[in-house]
Design a protein around this motif. Sequence first.
Motif, PDB file in Angstrom:
ATOM      1  N   ASN A 359       0.836  -1.205   0.000  1.00 52.39           N
ATOM      2  CA  ASN A 359       0.000   0.000   0.000  1.00 52.39           C
ATOM      3  C   ASN A 359       0.868   1.251   0.000  1.00 52.39           C
ATOM      4  N   ASP A 387       4.790   6.539   5.494  1.00 50.36           N
ATOM      5  CA  ASP A 387       5.161   6.918   4.122  1.00 50.36           C
ATOM      6  C   ASP A 387       4.980   8.406   3.920  1.00 50.36           C
ATOM      7  N   GLY A 391      -1.453  10.386   1.422  1.00 51.29           N
ATOM      8  CA  GLY A 391      -2.237  10.552   2.654  1.00 51.29           C
ATOM      9  C   GLY A 391      -3.725  10.233   2.442  1.00 51.29           C
ATOM     10  N   ILE A 392      -4.455  10.239   3.527  1.00 49.93           N
ATOM     11  CA  ILE A 392      -5.889   9.892   3.453  1.00 49.93           C
ATOM     12  C   ILE A 392      -6.682  10.991   4.178  1.00 49.93           C
ATOM     13  N   VAL A 407     -10.264   4.683  -1.310  1.00 50.53           N
ATOM     14  CA  VAL A 407     -10.505   6.129  -1.242  1.00 50.53           C
ATOM     15  C   VAL A 407     -10.656   6.640  -2.670  1.00 50.53           C
ATOM     16  N   HIS A 410      -7.847   7.770  -5.520  1.00 48.59           N
ATOM     17  CA  HIS A 410      -6.498   7.369  -5.109  1.00 48.59           C
ATOM     18  C   HIS A 410      -5.755   6.576  -6.164  1.00 48.59           C
ATOM     19  N   ASP A 411      -6.437   5.649  -6.832  1.00 51.32           N
ATOM     20  CA  ASP A 411      -5.698   4.843  -7.809  1.00 51.32           C
ATOM     21  C   ASP A 411      -6.469   4.710  -9.108  1.00 51.32           C
ATOM     22  N   GLY A 418      -6.274  -1.770  -6.924  1.00 53.88           N
ATOM     23  CA  GLY A 418      -6.352  -2.667  -5.769  1.00 53.88           C
ATOM     24  C   GLY A 418      -7.757  -3.229  -5.599  1.00 53.88           C
ATOM     25  N   LEU A 421      -9.222  -5.000  -0.375  1.00 56.50           N
ATOM     26  CA  LEU A 421      -9.365  -6.048   0.647  1.00 56.50           C
ATOM     27  C   LEU A 421      -8.128  -6.158   1.546  1.00 56.50           C
ATOM     28  N   LEU A 423      -6.452  -4.058   3.540  1.00 54.49           N
ATOM     29  CA  LEU A 423      -6.528  -3.572   4.923  1.00 54.49           C
ATOM     30  C   LEU A 423      -7.541  -4.372   5.753  1.00 54.49           C
ATOM     31  N   SER A 424      -8.544  -4.974   5.074  1.00 55.11           N
ATOM     32  CA  SER A 424      -9.481  -5.841   5.809  1.00 55.11           C
ATOM     33  C   SER A 424      -8.710  -7.019   6.390  1.00 55.11           C
TER      34      SER A 424
END
Length: 477
Positions: A359, A387, A391-392, A407, A410-411, A418, A421, A423-424
């Motif tokens: 990530n 990092d 940021g979030i 988010v 973001h990508d 991605g 899943l 971070l889950s």
Amino acid sequence: MLIAVGGIYRQKLAATLDAQIRDGLEQEWAAVKGYLRIENNKPIWYYDRDDPDESVIVERLKRVYIVADAEGNVLADSQGTPQISPAYESTGRDSPAEIAAALRAKPPHWTIRKSGKGVPYLIRSGAVYDEDNRKPFFVAVGRTLSDNENILREATWAYVRVIPLLILSGCLLGWFLAARALTPVLEVAQAAQRISGSNLSLRIPTRGAGDELDYLIATFNRMIQRLENSFNQMRQFSTDVSHELRTPITAIRGQLEVALFTASTVEQYREAMLNALQDTERLSQIVRALLLLSQAESGQLALQKTRLDLSKLVADVVDQFQIPYEEARVRLTASLPPECPAEVDRIQIERMVSNLLSNALKFTPAGGEVRVSLENDAGSVELRVEDTGCGIATAHLPHIFDRFYRVPGHDASGPERGLGLGLSFVAWIVQAHGGAVRVESTPGKGSNFIVSLPVAEPVVPTAEPADVAVPSGMNEL
Ligand code: ADP
């Protein structure tokens, strides 16, 4: 209960009436002693015949009385009137033994005598002495007990007549109170019946009484709230899964259509097939991840904990990531203690660190930096992955551990996108180890994922392994 209470009160009433009648007779006995003189075997009543009070007192005590000598012979006064009232006469004559007992008795002597018609009399008897030669004479006064018996009988019947009324009113009151107490329960049940899977937002209104029922309603409402949250999560999850699956399926279908209808050269066929294969790979990646996650969350994926050096484990994962980081021109540094013993599941912890590092790599632009650190505190270790990426935003922080949550913005879409899943998995692994994960992030500056894990107390190794005989076959286990 009513009968028992009635019985007790009847006893009490009987005792009171008995005490009253004995008290009255004691007073009459005292009056006899005051007004009666026996001189030369002749009874004489000394009182002022012109005084109406004294006349009434003497007349009253003569209603049931006898004056006799010690042998039971009734005396007669100076006018020759025998000193026995008809009422006393009706109860028969006293035997010499009875007279002797009454004359001897020191405390008041009481007897109950019945007339020929069965009327009971309470008799107070004793000795009155001749003034001259101190000879004892038998004197008795009495009162009928039938008045008291009538009072008792009437009181008992009045009570017996009231009992059905009491029982009836008790039933009515019970029925009324039960109905009053149960009506709100019925209302709650009806309100609960209206709540179904499709309208879980309904709540049962509390009555504001602050009683047990309100507490029950509040508890019930909280349960519905939890159910609603779970339902919403499930609904969201189904929507997300179908959405995630639809995208590669549509892409595969498109590629196959290209191959079937438009491709004419071998290169075009190959490219269409290659793209379809990539999408199939993504599809099976999603399915694998979902299966693993559902196994993990339903408890089927048990942790295989072993004692290992966490420092070395993290260092190994960091090493694996060095090449991709170099390719992306992101600096990856690690600050680890020389040793960090812990009892964890190696594969899961590796997966967790990998997810965090991939990530960080994904969301940190070229020229950025990612720092991994491990701190061993008393009883717990803290792993940080910091990092200098995008940021979030705070609004997204509570959701990033949800399944399929990415988010927005973001990508990019495409094969690099991605699954949402990672971070889950991180959350589940940390939770399964009894730890906690938190994020600190500033949009545009970077993120900091902090995982704290409890570590089991280090086992003190024994100097010499114990010489224990292992039964054959056990070492294979
Ligand atoms: P993904 O497969 O999209 O990485 P994750 O569950 O790992 O799914 O992460 C969920 C989302 O959280 C990501 O899509 C990304 O928007 C955000 N995120 C995770 N890690 C970082 C990070 N280090 N920097 C910024 N955003 C991050």
